[in-house]
Write an enzyme that holds these catalytic residues in place. Structure first.
Site, mmCIF file in Angstrom:
data_model
loop_
_atom_site.group_PDB
_atom_site.id
_atom_site.type_symbol
_atom_site.label_atom_id
_atom_site.label_comp_id
_atom_site.label_asym_id
_atom_site.label_seq_id
_atom_site.Cartn_x
_atom_site.Cartn_y
_atom_site.Cartn_z
ATOM 1 N N CYS A 139 0.824 -1.415 0.019
ATOM 2 C CA CYS A 139 0.060 -0.209 0.081
ATOM 3 C C CYS A 139 0.774 1.333 -0.079
ATOM 4 O O CYS A 139 1.596 1.580 -0.892
ATOM 5 C CB CYS A 139 -0.899 0.130 1.253
ATOM 6 S SG CYS A 139 -2.398 1.209 0.975
ATOM 7 N N HIS A 186 -3.811 -5.330 -0.239
ATOM 8 C CA HIS A 186 -3.456 -5.666 1.180
ATOM 9 C C HIS A 186 -3.513 -7.269 1.367
ATOM 10 O O HIS A 186 -4.760 -7.818 1.449
ATOM 11 C CB HIS A 186 -4.535 -5.075 2.082
ATOM 12 C CG HIS A 186 -4.332 -3.682 2.328
ATOM 13 N ND1 HIS A 186 -3.555 -2.946 3.335
ATOM 14 C CD2 HIS A 186 -4.499 -2.607 1.684
ATOM 15 C CE1 HIS A 186 -3.345 -1.859 3.202
ATOM 16 N NE2 HIS A 186 -4.262 -1.366 2.223
ATOM 17 N N GLU A 227 -2.178 -8.731 3.490
ATOM 18 C CA GLU A 227 -2.578 -9.463 5.009
ATOM 19 C C GLU A 227 -4.229 -9.261 5.079
ATOM 20 O O GLU A 227 -4.598 -9.845 6.167
ATOM 21 C CB GLU A 227 -2.034 -8.409 5.931
ATOM 22 C CG GLU A 227 -2.831 -7.120 6.053
ATOM 23 C CD GLU A 227 -2.578 -6.119 5.092
ATOM 24 O OE1 GLU A 227 -1.905 -6.382 3.957
ATOM 25 O OE2 GLU A 227 -3.326 -5.074 5.020
#
Ligand code: ADP
Ligand code: ADP
Ligand code: MG
Ligand code: MG
Lengths: 1094, 391
Positions: free
Chosen positions: B255, B352, B354
């Site tokens: 990001c 993202h 994650e």
């Protein structure tokens, strides 16, 4: 990787007749998929025995076979059409099971046919409960502990190990057929016995119960590049133990945290990959322990399903069309999302609204069946609704169900006098009216915790219910419209509380509420279903209404016409009416109209946003339909295609100033009001069964005494012969009259019952001058069996030409007298030489799609044009209406050109799912669907219809013969022929005597009415394969009934007319003649030259 | 009737929405954005990247499953304000340990419910993200609009300093340490640390201002660049640090981290009209044609044309470090979603991996980072492309 270039012909298998657990959703999926494949230039060959579907319309597929869905037929079609591939994931369980059968019979290999989407191995792993579980364990996913058993003894042993309650889940069945919940050994052995019988492979999974756990479904897709997407998550309000098809369901899932949802998503993809769904959609079901969040995999359906149709409608993501394209090689990211027109379908829809689906049941037609909901699906339809919140969506879904309720809690009063103990019991027991009980309990102040504990509904949902009950309290406290605070009004509307329900709570009427609301500018706004929560601009005109929102509808200014759909499927009003709506819409669109569809049934083709120019997925109530009309300002509304539902709205719409196109409401009344109808029949010199309308029981008794028994008793203004009873004995009269009055709907009709009369159905289109007769259907069962339940044949086989002319003349007269503009359906009964008119329905009927299919004349489409102002004459002149000729015997009448085939319609009944009901056919309709057998000769067509309905005619074995005296002579030749064909005969004494005299061998079996039930035993132990029984008139209807019951129960075809018997024999001979031959609908209709031997 | 106090939401262009307060009372200003993720309000509220933003959830019901500390992405609620259609009255979940309203009040977040969030979203989609204000005190539109206009613009706004850690700290993996890496905390989400430690990486979480030399002094074998708020162009310190270790240490950015890599490579970033925020974005992996459904939260993106001369489809030439590949693109709008250096050990993604909230499709990227570190150590290769070649 774009689409494969090595495919040119694809065979698609449909799902056959509408049955519980397999309904219109497969017509929606199949139609969408066929269209998608053809847009890709593929030649689509379709087989489906269900004539009421849009899918089987001659221009949906390149080649359409309306033939039985059995192995011989499929083999014949494959050898004839030589498809490169078979797409079996769109036709429900039926198609999957056939694919496996074809594979195991080596037919696919022998003909080099490739199974697209999922191969047979994958289907087996998914559908064989044990293999599925092993596969799950293999990838580290949990499922409930269980054993697969093939006999009752083992089952009982398993019980000792797993303990009770136990859940029984047969392999390869649909809608939980043959499944159930066993609480003790007795229940286990009886349920297990049935389950083993119902499973095509005689296997049942006996499983540890997780009753009361939360149930979820994920609709997922996979492409050949192994990319997967989650299209929609669905949460069941009803916990595990109630079949998802019978559950109230919500999308998106409301009570899963992100980590939980993602874990479930990962698991769903793992299942897809392990089972081997190479490409396409699947539905994975999970159970979640509310105390620990433990997730179990329950099952996976490697195909489109009822839930995938729901998910498509709820998200705007067309799963079936995409699945079809993935099957021929496309990748998800290569396909464009039609809604945005700019983004790919390799994404996951985001919903900024809530969708609620509620099931629709039909227990009132099976009074002796237990209404407790279990793992066997028994709902016959469903309604879905969109809302800005769960509460709004729920209220809309509930009023869409058309069960007399106007929203959550509106029927709680029914329980007001129920004691706490009983109420608590009804709260714990899952049943169709449980939400009413929830409302009443909350009204009594039992509170969220107690209600959540009793129902095992998630507390979040119960809190939503409680908020509504609190709101009702505030409204009741407000007392009246005038003292109602505007803020409270706005909030109530935003929560989806209908005008009708507000009226009840404020002790006023709906019209007053509407006026009050509009005066304060509290209106429905229409939003767009855009798959992406407004992140991108949507092109599709797919809308839903909500209060307190921003309006998004753009009107292109074209003259528009609104077509009202038929709402949730129910017995008596099913897919046939949706078929008519779709034809109306498509024809008018072609005619340059802006067509606007309003419907709330997620299973249907009509709610595919590609069908009409504009789709409003809204309840079919005055409030919601008027809002659509305000928005669209249509030239008029068409109410004649959606069955009884739109008819009921016609008057209200007209009063609100909305023009009705076609037959005016007054004409509708003239047909439905017995008094007015009788008068016009008299004026026309047409006979009706003697009868009158009674306003109380005594009057009913008096009428019956006057006209004499047997009589038919029924409430006026009903569909599907609802609560219609045949009364043959004086002592039953009061009871049946009371029953009829209790159903309501004004007065009760008491008619002389016409014994052994031939019933006829006519569907026609009238434009004010000329009449287009779609065809005459002759029932194979005698009058007294509801037109929807009896087998029938067109063209008629026993009518003289003169009689047919008389029928057409009568129909023309009735259409004129009533002032019909559009469709009309007339039911006649021919008793001896007299033609009786039973009733006329100035609307589409159940038989319109069937007749249209057999004649190639799109009756509903023509009716729509006529209702919109065209004349039949013009339509013929302009070539819009082709294939008709002027009636040689009557002026102003048009007929379809005669084709060289006969078509038989056979009904399919759900008795199997309603243990304890006596499956005798009567004037109350109970069939869920129909099949068509079409062939050059009646016998052949009849045989095909029987096979398609799942009771194929036997090739050898015992035949039971028992005919009325008038038929005794006529039976001799057929009987002799049966013996020649190698059958052994069993006959009742009278018939046996005649046969013996003619030198035909036949065993004798006593009459049931005389206490001998040997024949019933012969039937149930399967040693009789065919029943030939023509009724003797009232005295022995008893016998016929018992026979029919036993035959149905044993799945043995039962033929009740000499014509039928001859038909059956011809059918058997036709089958004998060798392997089944097939002919496409396009050939039958003369669209292409017939190939080879029919 | 709704017993909650009234609240007002306005945008700088004068658009207004009335609703009810379900958080702290007061007035708040920030950039109005929307996220289309249907779950994960806990992760959203605690994601430092949402710093100074007034976040609208497009999903109508929020707070249904309560709150659980384990779902937090940082130690506090980060959003400037919160907008929903309806907040749950009684949360329900076996995981729930608190309710949304309580937390918003306790942590001073002004929040408004009863808003037609679809109208708001459609407005932001067409007019673009803009400044906004929510208030429970100022209920007069013009007055509140004035306050919204007084808020600083997101373009050119530096926010990393507000969210980065004050002190360096270390988090060790469960098992044996595979390698030691530095993570520049620009607004680091906890689940990123989970992704790194799961790979056996010992992570030294460092303040954004950490210099390249301080970093070398730690003897780390890799540099991880976290997500974070604000305009990437303003994060000069970390950009310089990254630039100086590029080619020397394996670098992985997520990001904001990806945007910093872009800047470190001499490129620039630009502001998207309304950004990508949600959990359903299709991202194409250029190297193998696979598509990942990914979690997004970014208002800025790397401008590929700024990455130097084009030497092939999606390939740009960097003087010292060689070819830079646009490794990932968003299939909705072709925005650059990832960078890979062909001859140096560095790669990044704009989205993202994650997740939290969102799908796990790209979780494997943490393993890719660890593998890259091993590869460089073994001397058998320099770039993630060598990994793909090795298979
Ligand atoms: N182990 C179980 N305990 C309790 N209920 C169960 C169990 N397994 C299945 N069910 C219920 O039975 C229903 C039907 O089972 P399912 O296998 O989905 O049948 P079908 O294949 O007809 O959909 C499910 O929707 C679920 O509610
Ligand atoms: N007078 C009658 N004599 C014999 N059978 C009748 C008579 N009236 C109705 N029936 C039978 O009852 C069935 C249902 O009646 P109908 O008027 O069609 O009800 P619905 O309009 O609800 O379908 C008919 O299909 C017919 O078989
Ligand atoms: Mg199921
Ligand atoms: Mg199943």
């Amino acid at each position: 990787m774009p689409r494969r270039t090595d495919l040119s012909t694809v065979l698609v298998i449909g799902s056959g007749p509408i049955v519980i657990g397999q309904a219109a959703e497969f017509d929606y999926s199949g139609t969408q998929a066929c269209a998608a494949l053809r847009r890709e230039g593929l030649r689509v060959v379709l087989v489906n025995s269900n004539p009421a579907t849009i899918m089987t319309d001659p221009d949906v597929a390149d080649v359409t076979y309306v033939e039985p869905l059995d192995l011989p037929t499929l083999v014949a079609i494959i050898e004839r059409e030589r498809p490169d591939a078979l797409l079996a994931t769109l036709g429900g369980q039926t198609a999957l099971n056939l694919a496996v059968a074809l594979d195991e019979a080596g037919v696919l290999a022998a003909n080099g046919v490739e199974l697209l989407g999922v191969d047979a191995e994958a289907i087996r792993t998914a559908e064989d409960r044990q293999r599925f579980k092993d596969a799950m364990t293999g990838i580290g996913l949990e499922s409930p502990r269980s054993r697969l058993v093939a006999d009752v003894e083992t089952g009982l042993a398993v019980a000792d190990e797993l303990g009770f309650p136990l859940v029984l889940r047969p392999s390869f069945t649909l809608g939980g057929a043959g499944g159930g919940i066993a609480r003790d050994r007795a229940e286990l052995s009886s349920l297990l016995a049935r389950g083993l019988a119902d499973s095509p492979v005689g296997e049942v999974l006996v499983e540890e119960s997780v009753l009361g756990w939360k149930e979820f479904e994920l609709e997922v897709m996979r492409d050949q590049g192994d990319d997967c997407v989650l299209v929609c998550s669905i949460e069941n309000l009803d916990p595990m133990g109630v079949h998802t098809g019978d559950s109230i369901t919500v999308a998106p899932a409301q009570t899963l945290s992100d980590p939980e949802l993602q874990r479930m998503r990962d698991a769903a993809f793992a299942v897809l990959r392990r089972i081997g769904v190479a490409t396409g959609g699947a539905n994975v079901q999970f159970a979640v322990d509310p105390r620990t969040g433990r997730q179990l995999v329950i099952e996976m359906n490697p195909r489109v399903s009822r839930s995938s149709a729901l998910a498509s409608k709820a998200t705007g993501y067309p799963i079936a069309a995409i699945a079809a394209l993935l099957a021929i090689g496309y990748r998800l990211h290569e396909l464009v999302n039609g809604v945005t027109g700019t983004t790919p379908v390799s994404f996951e829809p985001s919903l900024d609204y809530v969708v609620v689906k509620v099931p629709r049941f039909a227990f009132e037609k099976f009074p002796s069946a237990d209404t407790t909901l279990t793992t066997t699906m028994r709902s016959v339809g469903e309604a879905m609704a969109f809302g800005s919140t769960f509460r709004e969506a729920l209220n809309k879904a509930l009023r869409s169900r058309e069960d007399g309720g106007s929203g959550f809690g509106s029927r709680a009063w029914r329980w007001a006098t129920t004691g706490d103990v009983e109420l608590e019991a009804e709260l714990v027991r899952p049943h169709p009216d449980r939400l009413d009980v929830v409302a009443e309990s909350l009204r009594r102040g039992w509170g969220m915790e107690r209600v959540a504990a009793a129902t095992a509904f998630d507390p979040w949902f119960v809190d939503q219910f409680e908020r509504l009950i609190e709101r009702h309290g505030e409204l009741v406290a407000a007392g009246s419209l005038t003292s109602l605070d505007d803020g409270l009004l706005r909030e109530s509307k935003r929560e989806g509380i209908s005008d009708a329900h507000l009226a009840e709570l404020l002790a006023t009427d709906e019209t007053a509420v509407r006026a009050h609301r509009l005066a304060r500018d509290v209106r429905i706004a229409h939003r767009t279903v855009d798959t992406c929560a407004a992140e991108f601009e949507a092109r599709t005109p797919y809308h839903y209404g909500t209060y307190g929102g921003e309006d998004e509808v753009v009107h292109d200014g074209r003259r528009s016409v609104v077509v009202l759909g038929s709402g949730p499927n129910r017995i008596g009003q099913g897919v046939e009416f949706d078929n008519c709506c779709v034809h109306a819409v498509q024809t008018l669109s072609r005619g340059g109209w802006r067509t606007v569809m309003v419907n709330c049934n997620p299973e249907t083709v009509s709610t595919d946003h590609d069908v009409a120019d504009v789709l409003y997925f809204e309840p079919l109530t005055l409030e919601d339909v008027l809002a659509v009309c305000d928005r669209e300002r249509p030239v008029g509304v068409l109410v004649q295609f959606g069955g009884q539902t739109p008819l009921a709205l016609a008057e209200g719409l007209q009063r609100a100033g909305v023009p009705i196109l076609g037959t005016p409401p007054d004409a509708i009344d003239a047909a439905e009001d017995r008094g007015r109808f009788g008068a016009s029949m008299e004026a026309l010199g047409l006979t009706m069964p003697e009868g009158a309308i009674a306003h109380d029981v005594d009057e009913g008794v008096a009428i019956a005494r006057r006209i004499g028994l047997p009589v038919l008793v029924r409430p006026s203004y009903v569909l599907g012969g609802r609560a219609m009873r045949l009364v043959e004995r004086r002592d039953a009269l009061e009871r049946e009259l009371e029953a009829a009055f209790s159903v309501g709907g004004g007065g009760v009709l008491v008619d002389r019952f016409l014994e052994d009369a031939i019933e006829l159905d006519v569907d026609a289109v009238f434009d004010g001058t000329s009449l287009l007769v779609g065809g005459i259907l002759e029932h194979i069962e005698e009058a007294g069996v509801h037109s929807g339940d009896s087998a029938s044949v067109t063209p008629p086989v026993t009518l003289s030409a003169a009689q047919e002319v008389e029928v057409r003349r009568a129909t023309l007269g009735i259409a004129r007298a009533l002032g019909v503009v559009g469709l009309i359906n007339v039911q006649f009964a021919l008793k001896g030489e007299t033609l009786f008119c039973l009733e006329a329905n100035p609307r589409a009927s159940r038989t319109v799609p069937f007749l249209s299919k057999t004649t190639g004349i799109p009756l509903a489409g023509m009716a729509a044009l006529v209702a919109a102002g065209s004349r039949l004459g013009e339509l013929v002149r302009d070539g819009v209406l082709a294939g008709v000729i002027a009636d040689p015997d009557l002026d102003d009448v048009l007929l379809p050109v005669v084709r060289g085939h006969v078509a038989v319609k056979e009904a399919v009944l759900p008795f199997g799912r309603f243990a304890g009901t006596d499956p005798v056919l009567g004037p109350e309709m109970r069939s869920t669907g129909e099949v068509m057998g079409i062939a050059a000769a009646f016998g052949d067509a009849f045989a095909r219809s029987q096979a398609a309905a799942g009771a194929p005619l036997p090739q050898r074995g015992r035949v039971f013969v028992s005919v009325a005296d008038r038929d005794k002579r006529a039976i001799v030749l057929p009987a002799a022929r049966l013996v020649e064909l190698g059958f052994a005969l069993v006959a009742t004494p009278g018939t046996a005597r005649v046969l013996h005299r003619a030198g035909i061998a036949a065993e004798t079996a006593g009459k049931v009415s005389e206490g001998d039930d040997s024949i019933v035993r012969l039937l149930s132990d399967g040693s009789v394969g065919l029943v030939l029984n023509t009724p003797y008139g009232s005295d022995a209807r008893g016998d016929g009934a018992v026979l029919r019951t036993a035959a149905l129960a044993a799945g043995v075809p039962c033929i009740t007319t000499i014509a039928g018997i001859r038909a059956a024999i011809q059918g058997i001979e036709a089958e004998r003649a060798g392997s089944r031959t097939v002919r496409s609908l396009q050939e039958h209709l003369g669209r292409v030259a017939p190939q080879g031997r029919p | 009737m709704n017993e909650r106090p009234p609240a007002l939401l306005v945008l700088e262009d004068g658009t207004s929405f009335r609703g009810w307060s379900f958080g702290a009372s007061g007035t708040t200003v920030g950039e109005a954005v929307f996220t289309t993720g249907m779950t994960g309000y806990e992760e959203v509220l605690t994601d430092p990247s949402y710093r100074a933003q007034i976040v609208t959830m497009t999903v109508p019901h929020v707070g249904n499953y309560g709150l659980n500390p384990a779902h937090r992405e940082s130690d506090r609620l980060q959003v400037a304000g919160f907008v929903v259609r309806e907040a749950a009255r009684r949360p329900s979940s076996w995981t729930s340990q608190g309710d949304l309203v309580g937390a918003l009040v306790a942590e001073g977040v002004v929040a408004i419910e009863g808003v037609d969030t679809r109208r708001l979203t459609r407005h932001l989609r067409s007019a673009g993200a803009m400044r906004a204000a929510i208030s429970t005190e100022v209920l007069e539109v013009d007055a509140l609009v004035a306050q919204a206009r007084s808020a600083p613009d997101m373009l050119g706004r530096e926010l990393v300093s507000e969210v980065t850690t004050g002190q360096p700290w270390v988090i060790r993996p469960e098992g044996p340490v595979r390698a030691r890496v530095a993570a520049l905390d620009l607004g680091l989400k906890r689940s990123m640390l989970r992704g790194l430690t799961e790979q056996g990486l010992e992570v030294h979480v460092l303040p954004a201002a950490t210099s390249a030399d301080e970093l070398r002094a730690l003897g780390v074998e890799g540099l991880f660049l976290s997500n974070g708020p604000g305009d990437p162009a303003t994060v000069q310190g970390p950009i310089a640090t990254t630039r100086s270790v590029l080619g020397e240490l394996p670098v992985f950015g997520i990001c904001l981290g990806s945007q910093l890599l872009g800047h470190a490579l001499g490129g620039s970033t630009y502001k998207l009209p309304f950004g990508h925020r949600g959990a359903n974005q299709p991202v194409l992996r250029r190297h193998d044609g696979r598509v990942e459904i990914t979690s997004h939260n970014h208002g800025f993106a790397v401008d590929p044309s700024s990455l130097g001369e084009v030497v092939g489809p999606g390939v740009h030439q960097h003087e010292q470090l060689g070819p830079v590949l646009i490794s990932h693109v968003n299939l909705n709008d072709d925005v650059c979603e990832g960078l890979v250096l062909r001859e140096a050990p560095a790669f990044s993604v704009q989205y993202h991996p994650e997740a939290a909230p969102g799908p796990h499709d790209a979780w494997h990227l943490f393993a890719r980072f660890a593998a890259l570190i091993d590869l460089v150590r073994s001397g058998r290769g320099r770039s993630v492309l060598d990994l793909d070649r090795a298979g």
